[in-house]
Structures are given as C-alpha cells and as structure tokens.
Motif scaffolding. Structure first.
Motif: not given
Lengths: 310, 92
Positions: A167-181
């Motif tokens: 719910q949180f870690t993954a979405n933070e990563i997704w948004n924090g990398t501007d979906k570029s991960i």
C-alpha cells in the motif's frame, strides 16, 4: 489517575500515528558507484518511527488488529523478533499504551536488549542455538497457552506485514522516481518488504524487474536476513514474484559500510550495505535503468560491527 | 573427544542431529572431525584455508574461544563445544 483505555481511544491513537510512518526519502548513490545511464536510489527507511523499515509492518499489524477487534485494551501484543520489528512494536506500543512482549534469542545484541527494555517491552529469551525460528515457536506456544491475554502478531505469517509495503512503500517508490523505476532489489527476512513492494510495482508496470537477495549461508552477518534453505520459510513469502534471487557474502556487505560512510556520508547497517552490494552487482549488468533498493536502518544499533570496521 | 552442539540452521547438514561426538584434542581438530563426518557443513563453518569463518562464534562451555586459545584451545573428553550464529538472526 488511572487511565482507562477504551477501544475508540485506541483506534484514535493509532490513526494519529499514521503520518509518522513511511514517506521516506530516496537517496541517490552517486560516488560509490557511477555509470552513465544507470541510477541507484536507496530508500532511507530509518527516517521514520522507531528508526527502521519495521515501522511500516509493525504499524499496519497494530492498525489492522485494532480495527478487526483482535487487539483491544487489556490485551498484550506478543511476537518473536531479534531486532527492528521488536523495537518498532515497542515504540508504537508505548505511544498507544499497549504492552508489548517479545520472544528473542538470548544472543541478540546487548544494544537491542537495552533499547527494548528502555521502551518498556517485556523480553522472553529463547535459545541462542535456534535464532528467531525458536523464538517464533515460543511465541506461538505462549499465545496458545493463553489466547485471551495475547494478540500474537506473527509477523512472518501476518498479511498486514507485506500489505504495508504493497500500500505504501511501492507507491512511494513509483511516485518518487516519477514512474521511471526499472528494477527493485532487496533482501529477504520476513520477506514482507520484497513481497509487498514487488507485487504492487509489477501491477503498476509489469516490466519492472524484481530481484530478491539472501545471505550466502545460514551463518552470516546481515542482521535481519534469512537463508531460506535452512530457515523456517515465512508464510507470506511469494517466491514467484522474484524474477531472480541472488546471494550476498557478508564480507562484501561489510566492505561497503566503510565505503558508503566515506563517499556518501551515510553510516548504514549491514543489511543496508548488503542491499547496496546487490544493487551495484545489478547496475554493472545494465546499460540503462533506475534501480531502487532499501536501506532498512542505519548503523546506530551495530556498535559491535562498527568496532570491527573502524 | 568433545561433544559439539549444532545450531538449528545447521542441523540440515548433520542428519538433524543436535549433538555430535567428535575426535581431537583441540577445538580446531574437533570442528574438522565434525566436517569430515558431515562434509556439507564445511563451507558454512570453515574458510578455504580451514580457519573458522568470521561470522561463526565457537564457545567451549560458556567461554568464547576468542578469549581462550582460539582454535588451538584444548578440549577434554567431557568438553562441550557450541557453534553459535554471530547474529541472532531475524527479520527485515
């Protein structure tokens, strides 16, 4: 005045803690490893309640159990842990007014024991030969002996563990990398971080590659990691989520602790260094990509390791 | 001759035995006697040069052998050697 904790008050208290969990920064690793087109970002998970990644599952385990009515005033939270989860439970338990009982191996470090006692946790020591596997068995035995006294949190088999990361870690990563991960890589312990984060990231973009890491043997120096071939495999583990699984040597991880301190200005824990060792190994194989890993905690609680390095 | 107590994660390599009686007059000889009987254990306990790995703690009775004579610590027929993980293990 004796405080009477009623259920609605407990619910209110746990809700108020939510802003202090998660939302950790992504730190660019720029001097320990450099390669054109490839970025390594590390999520600094110690920057939250209790000082480790374990704030996430511990909070979600408390929240879910209070919401479902399994944990109510008068009951104690019980679980097995040798380290960060225990500290996170004790931290949150102190704030909520819920007593916490931890079964931990007697060879857990003196620093851990002191931190836990300071936070008011009750400690039950288990055999130094059995690691957290034996501690789990003791926690289960106690919970079965008196189910009304305890809420057995069972972090290794509790879906709230991986769900916190989903719910949180993954979405933070997704948004924090501007979906570029493009790649997510991290170590396995309870497997909650890897399972929850990887599951959600693959839903967001099924091309994201996920790689799990393990110690190269049962006796190692990466606190928190499990060598699954010789350990009790957590019930929440979903091996199919991993595109690959690699093994890391403790000596490689420890060497990175010194290098990261000198070149990145971060004093990281053995498991954080082991995650970075995996991320660097991966980065060397790529022409381009955005690799994200986690730094579960910093070196604060690892005085015995630091003494051997500096 | 000493008895070695095997920690849970290593019992997979000792046919699930928790205690093994070994031969030898020192800790090192006892450990090598153990790994000769159970060769799969070797890579988890010993380095390639036969020395004990950095992340393995060996105790003779209640004493860490590092405060005794390390691998050369003498053992008796009624001695108990314990192999203990350097960290308590746990969860990420």
């Amino acid at each position: 005045m004796i405080e009477t904790l009623i259920e609605s008050k407990l619910q209110e208290r746990v809700n108020k803690l939510r802003p202090f969990v998660g939302n950790t920064p992504l730190f660019p690793i720029q001097r320990v490893f450099q390669k054109k087109g490839v970025k390594i970002l590390a999520k600094l998970e110690w920057q939250q309640l209790g000082g480790s990644v374990k704030a996430r599952p511990a909070y979600e385990i408390f929240r879910a159990a209070i919401s479902s009515g399994e944990l109510y005033p008068g009951k104690k939270l019980l679980d097995a842990s040798s380290g960060n989860t225990a500290i996170a439970y004790a931290t949150i338990g102190a704030k909520l007014g819920v007593p916490v009982i931890i079964c931990l191996p007697e060879n857990a470090s003196a620093e851990r024991k002191l931190i836990l006692k300071s936070l008011g946790a009750e400690l039950i020591y288990t055999s130094k030969f059995g690691g957290t596997d034996d501690a789990q068995e003791e926690a289960l035995r106690l919970s079965e002996e008196d189910p009304l006294a305890y809420f057995y949190a069972d972090q290794y088999n509790n879906d709230a563990n991986w769900r916190a990361h989903y719910q949180f870690t993954a979405n933070e990563i997704w948004n924090g990398t501007d979906k570029s991960i493009t790649h997510f890589i991290t170590g396995l312990g309870t497997t909650g971080t890897f399972t929850g984060t990887s599951t959600r990231l693959k839903e967001l973009n099924h091309d994201i590659t996920t790689i799990s890491l393990q110690p190269d043997g049962p006796l190692h120096g990466m606190e928190g990691w499990k060598h699954l071939e010789t350990a009790k495999v957590p019930g929440i583990y979903q091996p199919d989520i991993a595109d690959d699984n690699w093994f890391i040597e403790t000596t490689d991880a420890y060497a990175l602790i010194s290098e990261v301190a000198a070149k990145e200005g971060l004093l990281i824990s053995p498991s954080a260094a082991a995650n970075l060792a995996g991320a660097i190994r991966l980065a060397k194989t790529l022409d381009e990509g955005v690799i994200v890993t986690t730094f579960p905690d910093n070196a604060e609680k690892y005085g015995e390791v630091l003494k051997t390095l500096f | 001759m000493a008895t070695i107590i095997i920690p849970t994660p290593l019992r997979k390599f000792t046919e699930n035995q928790s205690k093994v009686v070994t031969k030898g007059d020192t800790v090192q000889e006892s450990i090598h006697s153990l790994t000769n009987v159970f060769p799969e254990l070797k890579k988890h306990v010993l380095n390639d040069d036969g020395s004990i790995k950095q992340f393995v703690r060996i105790y003779l009775e209640d004493e860490d052998i590092n405060v005794l004579d390390k691998e050369e610590t003498k053992v008796e027929s009624n001695s108990t050697i314990s192999i203990i993980p350097a960290i308590a293990g746990g969860a990420i």
